[in-house]
Design an enzyme around this catalytic site. Structure first.
Site, PDB file in Angstrom:
ATOM      1  N   GLN A  35       0.815  -1.214   0.000  1.00 38.50           N
ATOM      2  CA  GLN A  35       0.000   0.000   0.000  1.00 38.50           C
ATOM      3  C   GLN A  35       0.851   1.267   0.000  1.00 38.50           C
ATOM      4  OE1 GLN A  35      -2.398  -1.021   3.384  1.00 38.50           O
ATOM      5  NE2 GLN A  35      -0.599  -1.710   4.517  1.00 38.50           N
ATOM      6  N   HIS A  66      -8.880   2.242  20.021  1.00 34.98           N
ATOM      7  CA  HIS A  66      -8.073   1.156  20.594  1.00 34.98           C
ATOM      8  C   HIS A  66      -8.615   0.674  21.946  1.00 34.98           C
ATOM      9  CE1 HIS A  66      -4.896   2.683  17.662  1.00 34.98           C
ATOM     10  NE2 HIS A  66      -5.323   1.528  17.238  1.00 34.98           N
ATOM     11  N   GLU A 110       0.219  -8.774  11.360  1.00 35.24           N
ATOM     12  CA  GLU A 110       0.090  -7.625  10.439  1.00 35.24           C
ATOM     13  C   GLU A 110       0.758  -8.006   9.118  1.00 35.24           C
ATOM     14  OE1 GLU A 110      -0.913  -4.092  10.184  1.00 35.24           O
ATOM     15  OE2 GLU A 110      -0.008  -4.505   8.233  1.00 35.24           O
ATOM     16  N   ASP A 141      -0.171 -12.650   6.311  1.00 34.98           N
ATOM     17  CA  ASP A 141      -1.582 -12.434   6.014  1.00 34.98           C
ATOM     18  C   ASP A 141      -2.453 -13.025   7.128  1.00 34.98           C
ATOM     19  OD1 ASP A 141      -4.110 -12.246   5.003  1.00 34.98           O
ATOM     20  OD2 ASP A 141      -3.648 -13.133   3.068  1.00 34.98           O
ATOM     21  N   GLY A 142      -3.323 -12.210   7.685  1.00 40.20           N
ATOM     22  CA  GLY A 142      -4.183 -12.643   8.777  1.00 40.20           C
ATOM     23  C   GLY A 142      -5.122 -13.770   8.381  1.00 40.20           C
ATOM     24  N   ASP A 159      -8.500  -5.772  13.636  1.00 37.44           N
ATOM     25  CA  ASP A 159      -8.223  -4.324  13.574  1.00 37.44           C
ATOM     26  C   ASP A 159      -7.697  -4.051  12.172  1.00 37.44           C
ATOM     27  OD1 ASP A 159      -7.347  -1.744  13.911  1.00 37.44           O
ATOM     28  OD2 ASP A 159      -5.854  -2.204  15.435  1.00 37.44           O
ATOM     29  N   SER A 160      -8.614  -4.065  11.202  1.00 36.25           N
ATOM     30  CA  SER A 160      -8.172  -4.084   9.808  1.00 36.25           C
ATOM     31  C   SER A 160      -8.518  -2.793   9.078  1.00 36.25           C
ATOM     32  CB  SER A 160      -8.847  -5.235   9.082  1.00 36.25           C
ATOM     33  OG  SER A 160     -10.184  -4.908   8.827  1.00 36.25           O
ATOM     34  N   ASP A 162     -10.124  -0.903   5.661  1.00 37.09           N
ATOM     35  CA  ASP A 162     -11.483  -1.023   5.138  1.00 37.09           C
ATOM     36  C   ASP A 162     -11.571  -2.189   4.138  1.00 37.09           C
ATOM     37  OD1 ASP A 162     -12.373   1.323   6.598  1.00 37.09           O
ATOM     38  OD2 ASP A 162     -10.955   2.370   5.306  1.00 37.09           O
TER      39      ASP A 162
END
Ligand code: AAT
Length: 280
Positions: A35, A66, A110, A141-142, A159-160, A162
């Site tokens: 990204q 959080h 993460e 990768d989660g 906690d990702s 969008d």
């Protein structure tokens, strides 16, 4: 000559809405493997982490998100020992999770190592617990990580980013089935699930997907100024414990700025239009 710099966030471009922030300085801009990442210093919210042009977290308002994504599930489960965070490379959820004395291990999975490194360098107030001996940072990768772990975590926090690109698979039934299996027999999960005002279809789908898998499914809300709409949803899926039935008189004192036992009860009370979105 004085120059004004504004960051225009286009997360809701499709809805015809954008948010703008006055920026003092860009501290970092990097195309990572996954990204476009930036750390900027803003006039009102202090330093911000921006991914693909979207505000992920800011020094000024990160506490709301959080604290709520962490303390709601951790004070619902009576004895959380092992916790997984999927995404959340800034470390804010880990910081809150490790305030719980019962937690022996918190794994952060993460996908983008550059996010973790940038947050360690530029957002130490948020990332400060990542070096705690109870925390393990796993880069990957989660979706794969959750699939490969069974019956292991008391709490899983999603906690990702969008639901596009690398995070798309983190929203929806297939992933929630794997989460169910990665949880222990009385485990509980929570995910950030977007704005019911602007994206009702997303919230509806996520909630009904979770409800098809978990015996207890609840939606709660928190007020986060830098997320579009300001009023943000989280979905809880639980095998046993109901987060709305917690005896709040037994919740111990904790160093927080948003979460309180009263908020734990109140955040599940939904406005009529949101109840209608999720069909409750
Ligand atoms: N703590 C608030 C910050 C975030 S960032 C979400 C993180 O999820 C990002 O660092 C991103 O790299 C990571 N991520 C995305 N997809 C995956 C994946 N498949 N596996 C593991 N990590 C992933 C959340 C902000 C919410 C924003 C709301 N608008």
């Amino acid at each position: 000559m004085a120059m004004d710099m504004w960051l225009k966030e286009m997360q809701l471009e499709g809805e015809g809405v954008a948010m703008s922030y006055k920026i003092k300085e860009t501290l970092l801009r990097k195309q990572t493997q996954y990204q476009d990442m930036a750390i900027v210093d803003s006039e009102v919210f202090g330093r911000m982490l921006i991914l693909d042009g979207i505000v992920q977290t800011t020094i000024k308002d990160e506490f709301v998100y959080h604290e709520m994504i962490s303390h709601i599930p951790l004070f619902t489960h009576p004895n959380p020992k092992k916790v997984l965070v999927v995404g959340g490379g800034d470390g804010g959820a880990i910081r809150e999770i490790l305030k719980h004395k019962s937690v022996e291990k918190a794994v952060l999975c993460e996908i983008d190592k550059d996010v973790v490194d940038a947050c360690k360098k530029y957002l130490p107030e948020i990332s400060c617990a990542l070096d705690d001996p109870r925390c393990e940072v796993f880069i990957g990768d989660g979706i794969k990580y959750v699939k490969e772990h069974k019956n292991e975590f008391d709490v899983i926090i999603v906690d990702s980013t969008d639901p596009f690109s690398i995070a798309e698979g983190l929203f929806g039934g297939n992933f929630y089935k794997d989460i169910y299996e990665a949880l222990t027999e009385d485990g509980i999960f929570v995910a950030q699930t977007e704005t019911p005002f602007f994206l009702p279809d997303t919230v509806r789908k996520v909630f009904s997907d979770a409800k098809a898998i978990f015996p207890v499914t609840k939606l709660f809300m928190a007020a986060i100024p830098t997320y579009p709409g300001g009023y943000w949803s989280f979905t809880v899926g639980s095998k046993k414990y109901d987060p709305t039935q917690v005896d709040i008189t037994k919740i111990p004192e904790m160093d927080t700025k948003y979460y309180t036992p009263e908020i734990h009860k109140a955040c599940f009370v939904l406005p009529k239009y949101i109840k209608e979105v999720i069909g409750e």
